[in-house]
Every structure is written in structure tokens, then in C-alpha cells.
Design an enzyme around this catalytic site. Structure first.
Site, PDB file in Angstrom:
ATOM      1  N   GLU A  28      -5.812   6.083   9.041  1.00  0.00           N
ATOM      2  CA  GLU A  28      -5.416   5.026   9.647  1.00  0.00           C
ATOM      3  C   GLU A  28      -4.956   5.346  11.102  1.00  0.00           C
ATOM      4  O   GLU A  28      -3.714   5.347  11.511  1.00  0.00           O
ATOM      5  CB  GLU A  28      -4.282   4.391   9.022  1.00  0.00           C
ATOM      6  CG  GLU A  28      -4.730   3.664   7.677  1.00  0.00           C
ATOM      7  CD  GLU A  28      -3.678   3.027   7.077  1.00  0.00           C
ATOM      8  OE1 GLU A  28      -2.796   2.855   7.312  1.00  0.00           O
ATOM      9  OE2 GLU A  28      -4.128   2.479   5.728  1.00  0.00           O
ATOM     10  N   ASN A  32     -10.017   8.387   6.699  1.00  0.00           N
ATOM     11  CA  ASN A  32     -10.037   6.975   6.086  1.00  0.00           C
ATOM     12  C   ASN A  32      -9.538   6.034   7.017  1.00  0.00           C
ATOM     13  O   ASN A  32      -8.347   6.261   7.289  1.00  0.00           O
ATOM     14  CB  ASN A  32      -9.151   7.593   4.909  1.00  0.00           C
ATOM     15  CG  ASN A  32      -9.198   6.566   3.807  1.00  0.00           C
ATOM     16  OD1 ASN A  32     -10.335   6.063   3.318  1.00  0.00           O
ATOM     17  ND2 ASN A  32      -7.902   5.781   3.310  1.00  0.00           N
ATOM     18  N   HIS A  59     -10.110  -3.218   1.751  1.00  0.00           N
ATOM     19  CA  HIS A  59      -9.142  -4.169   1.240  1.00  0.00           C
ATOM     20  C   HIS A  59      -9.706  -5.263   1.674  1.00  0.00           C
ATOM     21  O   HIS A  59      -9.085  -5.757   2.831  1.00  0.00           O
ATOM     22  CB  HIS A  59      -7.766  -3.687   1.633  1.00  0.00           C
ATOM     23  CG  HIS A  59      -7.012  -2.367   0.991  1.00  0.00           C
ATOM     24  ND1 HIS A  59      -7.121  -2.284  -0.349  1.00  0.00           N
ATOM     25  CD2 HIS A  59      -6.869  -1.346   1.621  1.00  0.00           C
ATOM     26  CE1 HIS A  59      -6.586  -0.963  -0.456  1.00  0.00           C
ATOM     27  NE2 HIS A  59      -6.471  -0.395   0.483  1.00  0.00           N
ATOM     28  N   GLU A  87     -11.121   2.096  -1.272  1.00  0.00           N
ATOM     29  CA  GLU A  87      -9.745   1.725  -1.658  1.00  0.00           C
ATOM     30  C   GLU A  87     -10.321   0.246  -1.941  1.00  0.00           C
ATOM     31  O   GLU A  87      -9.401  -0.751  -1.665  1.00  0.00           O
ATOM     32  CB  GLU A  87      -8.545   1.762  -0.776  1.00  0.00           C
ATOM     33  CG  GLU A  87      -8.157   3.192  -0.268  1.00  0.00           C
ATOM     34  CD  GLU A  87      -6.931   3.394   0.479  1.00  0.00           C
ATOM     35  OE1 GLU A  87      -6.235   2.359   0.682  1.00  0.00           O
ATOM     36  OE2 GLU A  87      -6.899   4.192   1.233  1.00  0.00           O
ATOM     37  N   ASP A 129     -10.575  -3.326  -3.137  1.00  0.00           N
ATOM     38  CA  ASP A 129      -9.928  -4.548  -4.010  1.00  0.00           C
ATOM     39  C   ASP A 129     -10.322  -5.726  -3.090  1.00  0.00           C
ATOM     40  O   ASP A 129     -10.758  -5.718  -1.931  1.00  0.00           O
ATOM     41  CB  ASP A 129      -8.588  -4.437  -4.292  1.00  0.00           C
ATOM     42  CG  ASP A 129      -7.574  -4.245  -2.990  1.00  0.00           C
ATOM     43  OD1 ASP A 129      -7.820  -4.522  -1.979  1.00  0.00           O
ATOM     44  OD2 ASP A 129      -6.449  -3.509  -3.339  1.00  0.00           O
TER      45      ASP A 129
HETATM   46  C1  XIL Z   1      -0.463   1.899  -1.453  1.00  0.00           C
HETATM   47  C2  XIL Z   1      -0.057   2.076  -2.940  1.00  0.00           C
HETATM   48  O1  XIL Z   1      -1.015   1.750  -3.531  1.00  0.00           O
HETATM   49  C3  XIL Z   1       1.367   1.367  -3.126  1.00  0.00           C
HETATM   50  O2  XIL Z   1       1.909   1.879  -4.354  1.00  0.00           O
HETATM   51  C4  XIL Z   1       2.304   1.988  -2.185  1.00  0.00           C
HETATM   52  O3  XIL Z   1       3.568   1.253  -2.264  1.00  0.00           O
HETATM   53  C5  XIL Z   1       1.745   1.971  -0.649  1.00  0.00           C
HETATM   54  O4  XIL Z   1       0.664   2.459  -0.857  1.00  0.00           O
HETATM   55  N1  XIL Z   1      -3.869   2.154   2.195  1.00  0.00           N
HETATM   56  C6  XIL Z   1      -3.779   3.473   1.839  1.00  0.00           C
HETATM   57  C7  XIL Z   1      -2.989   3.627   0.472  1.00  0.00           C
HETATM   58  O5  XIL Z   1      -4.354   4.145   2.327  1.00  0.00           O
HETATM   59  O6  XIL Z   1      -2.483   4.794   0.351  1.00  0.00           O
HETATM   60  C8  XIL Z   1      -2.297   2.561   0.102  1.00  0.00           C
HETATM   61  O7  XIL Z   1      -1.319   2.709  -1.022  1.00  0.00           O
HETATM   62  C9  XIL Z   1      -2.652   1.277   0.257  1.00  0.00           C
HETATM   63  C10 XIL Z   1      -3.152   0.916   1.801  1.00  0.00           C
END
Ligand code: XIL
Length: 356
Positions: free
Chosen positions: A170, A211, A247, A275, A277
Site C-alpha cells: 500500500e 502488494n 477486497h 487477499e 474476499d
Molecule cells: C487485516 C487483518 O485481517 C485484521 O485482522 C486486522 O485487524 C487488520 O488487518 N490489507 C492487508 C491486510 O494487507 O494485512 C489486512 O489484514 C487487510 C487489508
């Protein structure tokens, strides 16, 4: 793992030795071919289908039995415990106990380990966030953290192929400018090559990724990351891959996902969905909504499947029960392929279908 190998050994016997007379009552020999997300990914020539997890979920025995099944998951990412706040809570004091629990599970089950992460503006210890550093002090701090973290996990895994994810995550804003954080504000973008070079020294075989989120489709942020990759490559900075977080929101999948992955791959890096979802936000999770979520999962997986350099997919946990995305009945959340009762949702079949 033993059962999984066994299944295939037996399956092969049946196929190759068709003349064998097998007792029809034998339960294992007549099991219909099972599905499994990782098996589907491997059949599509991907390296893995994996998931993020937290070890404090593992006393949920149903969750744990799905997690450890290599037919479902071939790779594990620590959802939290390899982050800076957990691994270097005080300057120069490294605490890998929590991360080692994940790494040990990975070794024991024969999965792959994906690192997460070296440098990120979130989940940092106070001494980093509130620190006052000169550029050379912070350069040292970044280098030491990346080196120690990646070196600790070097060669500890089942296969030599250790994927270190998210060396930096990020780094960019949505408009493509660099994110203002302690790293950029002190070091400008030079902290990126510092982190990548330290990680490469720490484990020359680990794949080094950048990432990020909101780089799923083409646009200002993806273009900026492509430019960053080009300039890193031009300067001889090690960079092997781009992690596209994904996401996503049901009904809002970027139409340029595949094209965008191809454009990254054309720069000479691999890509991974890191990641995945898919939350409900503007639709209801009724039968129709779940069918839409299924179709959207399939679309995303299909895009990865169509791009040779897309090496694998990681779910950001696999069940609504433990997702970081909050679920607010009846309309919001429900982002994962397994529901809150650990039953497969239609999205599961969407993933299998996407790999076909
Ligand atoms: C998230 C975790 O899943 C949570 O448990 C925590 O509270 C916050 O971070 N992008 C990322 C991840 O790169 O590391 C994050 O993970 C979600 C967003």
C-alpha cells in the site's frame, strides 16, 4: 496429508488398472472424485489456492479441519502475526513466536508459506509511528526489519519455494501519488528499494512482491504501480511480483481485471491475488445475491486462470465467521466462500468453476 496422498495413489490404481476386481463395499476406493479449491488451482497449473488465518481460530475444530486440508488450501498467509507490531515491538527486539506458530503449521501440513509483510503504514509499533528519525536512521531501521524478518523464515518451509509476500504494501494513494506515511515522509520513495534489497539479501530465493489494493482494474493507481515497477527494474532493484489484494464488492468487479494483470505481467513480474474476499454492500445476501457472489468469484478466478503469470490466489480467510469484514445482517458483509456455520456457499463452486 497422508489421506490426501493416499486418495490419489488409489485413484491412479483404479484408472490405470481397470481390470482390477475391487470389492464394491470398499469405502475408500469408490469415493467419487472430491473437489477442493487447492486441487482445482493445481489442476489449472497454479501454484496454490491459499488462505489467511489467525492461530487463535484453530481451537474451532471444524475450522481447523478445513484449514489443514491440503485439497482446499495449499498456502497459508499469517493474517496478522508477521506484521511489524508483532515481530519487532521494540527497536531491534525481534519476537517471532507468534509467526512461528503459523510457520510450524505450514511445515507440518506441507503447505507453502506466504510472508505478510515487511513495510506497511498500518499495524506498526508505537516506536516506529511516533519515532523521530533522520533519513539515515530510518533507512537503517527499515533495512534491519526487512532483513531480520525475511531471514528468520528463510528455508524453514516444506518446499524451497518460499513466497515472501508484501515486502511493501500500500505505497500508493488512489490517484497514484505516494502515500504520506512515516516511511515516505522521511525517506521519500527510497525506502522501497531499501526494503526490497534487504529482503533479497536475507533470502535470495524468496519471491519479492509489492502488494496493494485498488489496483484490481486499470486506472491511475495501477498505472503508477506499473511505472514504479518499471523504474525499480531499470535500477536493478529486485522485484518479482505484484500482489493484487482483491477486497471486492459483490456486483462491482472491475471489468479490466484480466487486462490489468496482463499489463503487470508484461513488465516481467508475476502476479498473485493475495487477499480475496467479496463483501455484500449494495445487494442482499439472499439466494439471488449469493448467486451473484458466486458469479463474481468465478469471474475473478477466471481472470487469474487466463493469465499464465498469475501464480495463485489467497483468500483473506475462508469463512464469514472469522472474516475481518464485519457482517451486519441482513445486507452487509458475508464476503467468504464458507458461511458463518462453516458450510460452503455458492461462491465455493464459483471458484472451482473459475479454475476449469
Ligand atoms: C487485516 C487483518 O485481517 C485484521 O485482522 C486486522 O485487524 C487488520 O488487518 N490489507 C492487508 C491486510 O494487507 O494485512 C489486512 O489484514 C487487510 C487489508
Amino acid at each position: 496429508m497422508v489421506g490426501y496422498r493416499c486418495f490419489f495413489a488409489l485413484g491412479a490404481t483404479v484408472v490405470l488398472g481397470g481390470a482390477l476386481a475391487l470389492p464394491s463395499s470398499h469405502p475408500t476406493l469408490y469415493t467419487r472424485s472430491r473437489d477442493g479449491l487447492n486441487l482445482a488451482a493445481k489442476a489449472a497449473k497454479k501454484l496454490y489456492l491459499g488462505t489467511a488465518t489467525n492461530a487463535d481460530q484453530w481451537n474451532d475444530t471444524v475450522y481447523y479441519s478445513i484449514l489443514k486440508d491440503n485439497a482446499e488450501f495449499g498456502q497459508i498467509t499469517a493474517a496478522n502475526v508477521m506484521k511489524w507490531f508483532d515481530t519487532e515491538p521494540e527497536p531491534g527486539v525481534f519476537t517471532f513466536e507468534d509467526g512461528d506458530v503459523i510457520a510450524d503449521f505450514v511445515k507440518k501440513t506441507g503447505k507453502k508459506l506466504r510472508g505478510h509483510n515487511c513495510v506497511w503504514h498500518n499495524q506498526l509499533p508505537d516506536w516506529v509511528v511516533n519515532g523521530t528519525f533522520t533519513p539515515s536512521e530510518l533507512a537503517f531501521v527499515v533495512e534491519r526489519h526487512c532483513y531480520e524478518l525475511v531471514h528468520h523464515y528463510q528455508g524453514q518451509v516444506y518446499e524451497a519455494h518460499f513466497l515472501t509476500g508484501s515486502v511493501h504494501t500500500e505505497a500508493l494513494n488512489d490517484d497514484g501519488t505516494f502515500r504520506s506515511d512515516i516511511f515516505y515522509d522521511t525517506l521519500n520513495s527510497t525506502y522501497i528499494p531499501i526494503a526490497l534489497r534487504a529482503a533479497r539479501r536475507a533470502d535470495p530465493h524468496a519471491k519479492l512482491y509489492i502488494n496493494d489494493y485498488n489496483i484490481e482494474g486499470t486506472g491511475a493507481k495501477s498505472t503508477a504501480l506499473k511505472n514504479l515497477i518499471k523504474s525499480l527494474k531499470r535500477e536493478g532493484v529486485p522485484i518479482d511480483g505484484v500482489g493484487i489484494q482483491c477486497h471486492l464488492t459483490v456486483g462491482e468487479i472491475p471489468t479490466t481485471l484480466q487486462q490489468n494483470m496482463e499489463e503487470f505481467a508484461a513488465l516481467g513480474v508475476e502476479v498473485a491475488i493475495t487477499e480475496l474476499d467479496m463483501r455484500f454492500l449494495n445487494q442482499t445476501a439472499n439466494a439471488e445475491g449469493l448467486a451473484q457472489q458466486r458469479a463474481d468469484y468465478e469471474t475473478v478466478i477466471k481472470a487469474c486462470n487466463a493469465v499464465e503469470k498469475c501464480v495463485g490466489v489467497t483468500l483473506w480467510d475462508f469463512t464469514d465467521k472469522y472474516s475481518w469484514i464485519p457482517t451486519t445482517p441482513p445486507d452487509e458483509g458475508y464476503p467468504c466462500p464458507w458461511d458463518e456455520n462453516l458450510k460452503k456457499k455458492p461462491a465455493y463452486d464459483g471458484i472451482i468453476q473459475g479454475f476449469h
